[in-house]
Motif scaffolding. Structure first.
Motif, short mmCIF file in Angstrom:
data_model
loop_
_atom_site.label_atom_id
_atom_site.label_comp_id
_atom_site.label_asym_id
_atom_site.label_seq_id
_atom_site.Cartn_x
_atom_site.Cartn_y
_atom_site.Cartn_z
N ASN A 170 7.33 4.39 4.07
CA ASN A 170 7.00 5.66 4.72
C ASN A 170 8.21 6.32 5.37
OD1 ASN A 170 4.21 5.46 4.10
ND2 ASN A 170 3.88 4.10 5.85
N HIS A 213 0.58 15.17 1.95
CA HIS A 213 -0.29 14.06 1.61
C HIS A 213 -1.28 13.73 2.73
CE1 HIS A 213 -1.17 10.62 -1.04
NE2 HIS A 213 -1.46 9.98 0.09
N ASP A 228 -1.56 1.95 7.49
CA ASP A 228 -1.38 0.96 6.43
C ASP A 228 -1.60 -0.46 6.97
OD1 ASP A 228 -0.83 2.84 4.48
OD2 ASP A 228 1.33 2.78 4.80
N ARG A 245 1.25 4.21 -2.94
CA ARG A 245 0.97 5.61 -2.62
C ARG A 245 2.10 6.52 -3.08
NH1 ARG A 245 1.42 5.45 2.81
NH2 ARG A 245 -0.71 4.69 3.02
N TRP A 246 3.35 6.10 -2.87
CA TRP A 246 4.50 6.97 -3.14
C TRP A 246 5.18 6.67 -4.46
CZ3 TRP A 246 3.47 10.41 0.19
CH2 TRP A 246 3.12 10.11 1.51
N ASP A 267 -6.52 4.54 4.63
CA ASP A 267 -5.82 5.45 3.72
C ASP A 267 -5.24 6.66 4.42
OD1 ASP A 267 -6.48 3.84 1.54
OD2 ASP A 267 -8.40 4.89 1.23
N HIS A 268 -5.70 6.94 5.66
CA HIS A 268 -5.29 8.15 6.35
C HIS A 268 -5.15 7.83 7.83
CE1 HIS A 268 -5.50 12.22 8.03
NE2 HIS A 268 -5.20 12.67 6.82
N ALA A 323 0.83 -1.21 0.00
CA ALA A 323 0.00 0.00 0.00
C ALA A 323 0.87 1.26 0.00
CB ALA A 323 -0.93 -0.01 1.21
#
Length: 504
Positions: free
Chosen positions: A432, A443, A480, A423-424, A485-486, A419
């Motif tokens: 991360n 983000h 994650d 995202r990145w 998602d947040h 995930a």
């Protein structure tokens, strides 16, 4: 008369094709080498002369000129012996060793005085460099066949003697060895997280660190088994891909630590333990010798820094940039060694100098205890996202204990990393922990409620601005792991607890 043979000079995980040109001209017997003088030391010339004589060939009784190009400084000792011998003999007897047979062939290996072809470090990155420069045929020492054969798209031949190589180049019916079939890799049989009883908080910290690539500290009494926890962290990381496995093997080849025998695909992550007495050179490696240190050998795996407060200041200074940048750069006047070190660092230490099992049993003088705890707090603190003080009372007893295996945790870690990588992806990051703070804040804009725990910790001086940014990265990893998602307010509070509020 002249001839050219091709070898490779290895610089880190890359390399350059190196041409060894030999020219024989009439005159008094002599030897002239053009190019960096350290490329062909006297020991190399002596080995080649003796090996040539052992094959029944005589060294040319004329003027011998060797031209080395390109002049890229020194390399791995012995890598060019075979190319040098073949170039000289091909120039001496062009009818016996036709020049077309040398076209496109890369020759690697060290010669023994009796003509045997001996393996050297760095065969795998040398074959990778040959492939990258468009070559497809490489002759290596027979003992290095399994190591070289893992490179796809290459024809690898193995020889155990200079005479066999000369016979093959001369077109004689003398086949060289070819790689054997590589067996399927066995299942991972190393240490497993299910072997650990208790340590619930530390196990959760290991999972978060593995999922986000966060460096962490584990602090506790000697009996807490912090080293055993660190050893189980590689098993929580996703299995290596084929390209990652090739990188790990190439670094092991440079270090001379590849296992003997047929090489299956490496899927387990490296684990490198560093004693507190290790020097900066042991961590960084050597530029002249092109030998990787502990940081590079832990690439894509785990670097365990034991008793980290006792590390020498030079060693600590050497650690900072590689842990941040994911790359080791070592240079001297003539050489530059650049190697990847995308590693996950685990710092472990006892809480006191006397190694007491509990605070109440500590016999350290108050001043010494204070100094030690200050170093626990200060050393590499800016590089660590997670700090856990492992309480011996949390280690469990002999009763029932439902313990997850490494495979079960690894599935969650793999999903979280997938995930984060998605995202990145457009920004070029995969975890991360590597994402810059500005991009994280952009983000993940926090509402007033979500930011409240961070603001409170900042006002109280319990974390720094950098610590707040790193806490947000850990919170993103926790999100994650639960498939969100947040990060939520709860994720941020949990990340603050894992961060340790700036305290060891």
């Amino acid at each position: 008369m002249g001839a050219v043979a091709c070898s490779v000079i290895v610089r880190g995980l890359t390399g350059h094709l190196r041409e060894v040109a030999a020219e024989i001209t009439p005159g008094l017997p002599s030897l002239t080498v053009t190019g960096p003088s350290e490329d062909l030391p006297h020991a190399c010339i002596d080995r080649v002369r003796a090996a040539v004589a052992s094959c029944g060939w005589g060294w040319p009784q004329a003027r011998v000129t060797l031209r080395i190009s390109p002049p890229v400084g020194s390399g791995i000792e012995g890598m060019h012996d075979l190319a040098l011998a073949v170039a000289v003999l091909a120039a001496t007897a062009p009818a016996t060793i036709p020049a077309p047979r040398l076209d496109g062939v890369v020759l690697l290996g060290e010669l023994a005085p009796d003509g045997r072809l001996r393996p050297v470090r760095g065969i795998l990155p040398a074959v990778l460099a040959a492939r990258d420069h468009g070559r497809t045929l490489v002759i290596v020492p027979r003992e290095s066949l399994a190591e070289a054969a893992v490179v796809p798209g290459m024809t690898i031949l193995g020889a155990d003697h200079l005479g066999a190589v000369l016979a093959w180049l001369g077109g004689a019916d003398h086949p060289l060895a070819v790689p054997a079939a590589v067996p399927a890799p066995p299942e991972f049989t190393g240490v497993d997280l299910s072997d650990v009883r208790g340590h619930y908080r530390a196990r959760w910290a290991l999972e978060v660190a593995a999922a986000g690539g966060h460096h962490l500290r584990l602090i506790g009494p000697p009996a807490a088994g912090l080293g055993a926890l660190a050893q189980r962290l590689p098993g929580l990381l996703p299995r290596l891909t084929e390209s990652e496995s090739l990188e790990v093997r190439a670094i092991a080849s440079l270090a001379g630590t590849l296992p003997e025998g047929p090489l299956a695909s490496i899927t387990a992550r490296p684990y490198v333990e560093v004693h507190h007495s290790s020097s900066a050179r042991a961590l960084l490696g050597g530029a002249a010798s092109a030998r990787p240190g502990a940081l590079a050998r832990a690439h894509l795996g785990v670097l365990h820094l034991e008793s980290y407060p006792d590390l020498h200041q030079r060693t600590l200074d050497a650690l900072r940039a590689p842990l941040d940048d994911g790359e080791v750069v070592v240079a001297n006047r003539d050489n530059l060694l650049r190697l990847p070190c995308d590693t996950l660092a685990v710092l472990t230490s006892a809480e006191c100098l006397c190694h007491a099992a509990r605070d109440s049993a500590c016999a350290c003088p108050p001043a010494a205890k204070r100094r030690h705890r200050e170093r626990l707090h200060r050393v590499l603190a800016e590089r660590v996202d997670i700090t856990i003080r492992d309480n011996p009372d949390d280690r469990g007893g002999f009763g029932a204990d439902s313990r997850e295996t490494s495979a079960e945790v690894r599935r969650r870690v793999t999903a979280a990393r997938t995930a984060a990588a998605a995202r990145w992806r457009e920004h070029g990051y995969t975890t991360n922990a590597r994402v810059p703070s500005s991009l994280l804040r952009q983000h993940f804009p926090l509402s007033r409620t979500e930011a409240a725990p961070l603001e409170a910790a900042l006002r109280e001086g319990r974390i720094t601005r950098r610590g707040a940014d790193r806490t947000l990265a850990v919170a993103a990893t926790i999100a994650d792991l639960r498939g969100a998602d947040h990060p939520s307010t709860h994720d941020i509070v949990e990340a603050l607890h894992l961060h340790g509020f700036g305290r060891p």
